[in-house]
Write an enzyme that holds these catalytic residues in place. Structure first.
Site, PDB file in Angstrom:
ATOM      1  N   LYS A 168      -6.011  -6.339  -4.473  1.00  0.00           N
ATOM      2  CA  LYS A 168      -5.652  -7.314  -5.333  1.00  0.00           C
ATOM      3  C   LYS A 168      -6.255  -8.702  -6.001  1.00  0.00           C
ATOM      4  CE  LYS A 168      -1.741  -4.994  -5.960  1.00  0.00           C
ATOM      5  NZ  LYS A 168      -1.204  -4.308  -7.292  1.00  0.00           N
ATOM      6  N   THR A 194      10.748  -3.176  -1.554  1.00  0.00           N
ATOM      7  CA  THR A 194      10.520  -1.780  -2.188  1.00  0.00           C
ATOM      8  C   THR A 194      10.099  -0.893  -1.161  1.00  0.00           C
ATOM      9  OG1 THR A 194       8.373  -2.411  -2.881  1.00  0.00           O
ATOM     10  CG2 THR A 194      10.137  -3.210  -4.530  1.00  0.00           C
ATOM     11  N   VAL A 199      -2.717   7.419 -12.610  1.00  0.00           N
ATOM     12  CA  VAL A 199      -3.765   6.515 -13.043  1.00  0.00           C
ATOM     13  C   VAL A 199      -5.039   6.828 -12.196  1.00  0.00           C
ATOM     14  CG1 VAL A 199      -2.170   4.720 -13.650  1.00  0.00           C
ATOM     15  CG2 VAL A 199      -2.891   4.688 -11.539  1.00  0.00           C
ATOM     16  N   TYR A 241      -5.547  -3.557   0.887  1.00  0.00           N
ATOM     17  CA  TYR A 241      -4.676  -4.148  -0.287  1.00  0.00           C
ATOM     18  C   TYR A 241      -5.071  -5.550  -0.683  1.00  0.00           C
ATOM     19  CZ  TYR A 241      -0.262  -4.897  -2.710  1.00  0.00           C
ATOM     20  OH  TYR A 241       0.630  -5.239  -3.446  1.00  0.00           O
TER      21      TYR A 241
HETATM   22  N1  NAP Z   1       6.809  -5.341  -3.247  1.00  0.00           N
HETATM   23  C1  NAP Z   1       6.150  -6.401  -3.210  1.00  0.00           C
HETATM   24  O1  NAP Z   1       6.552  -7.244  -2.381  1.00  0.00           O
HETATM   25  C2  NAP Z   1       5.097  -6.448  -4.076  1.00  0.00           C
HETATM   26  C3  NAP Z   1       4.422  -7.809  -3.892  1.00  0.00           C
HETATM   27  C4  NAP Z   1       3.370  -8.077  -4.843  1.00  0.00           C
HETATM   28  C5  NAP Z   1       2.983  -7.104  -5.761  1.00  0.00           C
HETATM   29  N2  NAP Z   1       3.530  -5.949  -5.678  1.00  0.00           N
HETATM   30  C6  NAP Z   1       2.996  -4.725  -6.725  1.00  0.00           C
HETATM   31  O2  NAP Z   1       4.053  -4.213  -7.531  1.00  0.00           O
HETATM   32  C7  NAP Z   1       3.724  -3.143  -8.164  1.00  0.00           C
HETATM   33  C8  NAP Z   1       4.895  -2.212  -7.829  1.00  0.00           C
HETATM   34  O3  NAP Z   1       4.863  -2.060  -6.241  1.00  0.00           O
HETATM   35  P1  NAP Z   1       6.444  -1.899  -5.793  1.00  0.00           P
HETATM   36  O4  NAP Z   1       6.749  -2.845  -4.671  1.00  0.00           O
HETATM   37  O5  NAP Z   1       7.465  -1.489  -6.783  1.00  0.00           O
HETATM   38  O6  NAP Z   1       6.122  -0.225  -4.964  1.00  0.00           O
HETATM   39  P2  NAP Z   1       6.592   0.961  -4.952  1.00  0.00           P
HETATM   40  O7  NAP Z   1       8.155   1.012  -5.072  1.00  0.00           O
HETATM   41  O8  NAP Z   1       6.164   1.756  -3.865  1.00  0.00           O
HETATM   42  O9  NAP Z   1       6.292   1.627  -6.462  1.00  0.00           O
HETATM   43  C9  NAP Z   1       4.896   1.941  -6.586  1.00  0.00           C
HETATM   44  C10 NAP Z   1       4.900   2.659  -8.058  1.00  0.00           C
HETATM   45  O10 NAP Z   1       3.520   2.934  -8.149  1.00  0.00           O
HETATM   46  C11 NAP Z   1       3.408   4.378  -8.518  1.00  0.00           C
HETATM   47  N3  NAP Z   1       2.248   5.054  -8.104  1.00  0.00           N
HETATM   48  C12 NAP Z   1       1.532   5.144  -7.262  1.00  0.00           C
HETATM   49  N4  NAP Z   1       0.197   5.676  -7.127  1.00  0.00           N
HETATM   50  C13 NAP Z   1       0.307   5.954  -8.643  1.00  0.00           C
HETATM   51  C14 NAP Z   1      -0.913   6.827  -9.194  1.00  0.00           C
HETATM   52  N5  NAP Z   1      -1.821   7.355  -8.673  1.00  0.00           N
HETATM   53  N6  NAP Z   1      -0.659   7.022 -10.702  1.00  0.00           N
HETATM   54  C15 NAP Z   1       0.738   6.350 -11.311  1.00  0.00           C
HETATM   55  N7  NAP Z   1       1.717   5.723 -10.363  1.00  0.00           N
HETATM   56  C16 NAP Z   1       1.515   5.755  -9.137  1.00  0.00           C
HETATM   57  C17 NAP Z   1       4.495   4.843  -7.485  1.00  0.00           C
HETATM   58  O11 NAP Z   1       4.827   6.572  -7.824  1.00  0.00           O
HETATM   59  P3  NAP Z   1       5.100   7.539  -6.694  1.00  0.00           P
HETATM   60  O12 NAP Z   1       6.493   7.406  -6.694  1.00  0.00           O
HETATM   61  O13 NAP Z   1       4.828   8.707  -7.333  1.00  0.00           O
HETATM   62  O14 NAP Z   1       4.585   7.204  -5.398  1.00  0.00           O
HETATM   63  C18 NAP Z   1       5.512   4.140  -7.836  1.00  0.00           C
HETATM   64  O15 NAP Z   1       6.290   4.527  -9.012  1.00  0.00           O
HETATM   65  C19 NAP Z   1       2.452  -2.702  -7.334  1.00  0.00           C
HETATM   66  O16 NAP Z   1       1.293  -2.829  -7.778  1.00  0.00           O
HETATM   67  C20 NAP Z   1       2.381  -3.722  -5.978  1.00  0.00           C
HETATM   68  O17 NAP Z   1       0.977  -3.720  -5.452  1.00  0.00           O
HETATM   69  C21 NAP Z   1       4.448  -5.551  -4.867  1.00  0.00           C
END
Ligand code: NAP
Length: 232
Positions: A160, A189, A54, A156
């Site tokens: 958001k 995660t 992205v 971060y």
């Molecule tokens: N976990 C939480 O507690 C939490 C809470 C609130 C919001 N969120 C949000 O939820 C979403 C998913 O996060 P997650 O917790 O599932 O984290 P995660 O397991 O680290 O997954 C993040 C995903 O984003 C991908 N990504 C990062 N940079 C990218 C890029 N330039 N182009 C395409 N893909 C990219 C990563 O790919 P790679 O594997 O290649 O790095 C991975 O697939 C995020 O937006 C995060 O901010 C998470």
């Protein structure tokens, strides 16, 4: 058949969202920047892998062109890809630190949304779900009862907050598309070293609800797994 594209779906919340939506009958296009990880995840789930970084205009345009060629339209875009960036003491933060996080969490959402809009506009009920966070909520980060208030992550949280505002602005500008933001809640995660208390299934409740609620629901909302979050 609902056609759904998810960015960053090779692991974490994106992967679990893909799994759950496939179980509900969606045709899922599993977006990932790492071709090997993306193809493996898609193979496990029965999704179609589409490469997308992205932060890269060419990659995003190629992903949209791929979907136009194969599916011809898109019903649901889930802007899930995100990075955390540096946390804690802000005294050594650099402009590059900030731009790196905003490039994924904010500009990445704009790139994907712009590229997929023409395909969404061919849907009878187009939906965009932006995966934001209560870490970007002024209310949650000032409520001592909330975990978000006990943690310092300037870049971060700012990214958001920007994404949530971006969501409401898109919703105002594009009344024909239901565009909402989801707060997954603190979920184990790789983003947080698997420290979150929620499971990925709990963490995807709001995302899945927004992706499947159907016509007649509002646009420009910010929703977690229990409620609609008030604006402040
Ligand atoms: N976990 C939480 O507690 C939490 C809470 C609130 C919001 N969120 C949000 O939820 C979403 C998913 O996060 P997650 O917790 O599932 O984290 P995660 O397991 O680290 O997954 C993040 C995903 O984003 C991908 N990504 C990062 N940079 C990218 C890029 N330039 N182009 C395409 N893909 C990219 C990563 O790919 P790679 O594997 O290649 O790095 C991975 O697939 C995020 O937006 C995060 O901010 C998470």
């Amino acid at each position: 058949m609902t056609i759904t594209f998810i960015t960053g779906a090779n692991k974490g919340l994106g992967y679990e969202t893909a799994r759950r939506l496939i179980a509900q009958g969606h045709t899922v296009l599993l977006g990932a920047r790492d071709a090997k990880a993306g193809a493996a995840a898609a193979g496990e789930l029965g999704a179609r892998f589409v490469e997308i970084d992205v932060t890269d205009d060419t990659s995003v345009a190629a992903a949209a062109a791929d979907v136009e060629r194969h599916e011809g339209a898109l019903d649901v875009l889930i802007n899930n890809a995100g990075v955390h960036g540096p946390a804690g003491d802000p005294t050594t933060l650099t402009g590059a630190d900030v731009l790196g996080v905003l490039d994924v969490n904010v500009a990445g959402v704009v790139r994907a949304t712009t590229a997929f809009l023409p395909l969404l506009q061919r849907s009878a009920d187009p939906v965009v779900v932006n995966v934001s966070s209560a870490m970007g909520s002024l209310e949650a980060t000032h409520d001592p009862a909330r975990p978000e208030s006990h943690y310092v992550a300037p870049v971060y949280t700012a990214s958001k907050a920007a994404l949530t505002m971006l969501t409401t602005q898109y919703a105002k500008a594009l009344p024909g598309i239901r565009i909402n933001a989801a707060d997954p809640g603190y979920t184990a995660t790789d983003l947080n070293g698997n420290s979150g208390p929620q499971t990925v299934t709990e963490g995807t409740d709001a995302i899945v609800a927004l992706a499947t609620e159907g016509p007649g629901h509002g646009s420009g909302r910010f929703v977690d797994r229990e409620r609609e979050i008030v604006w402040s």
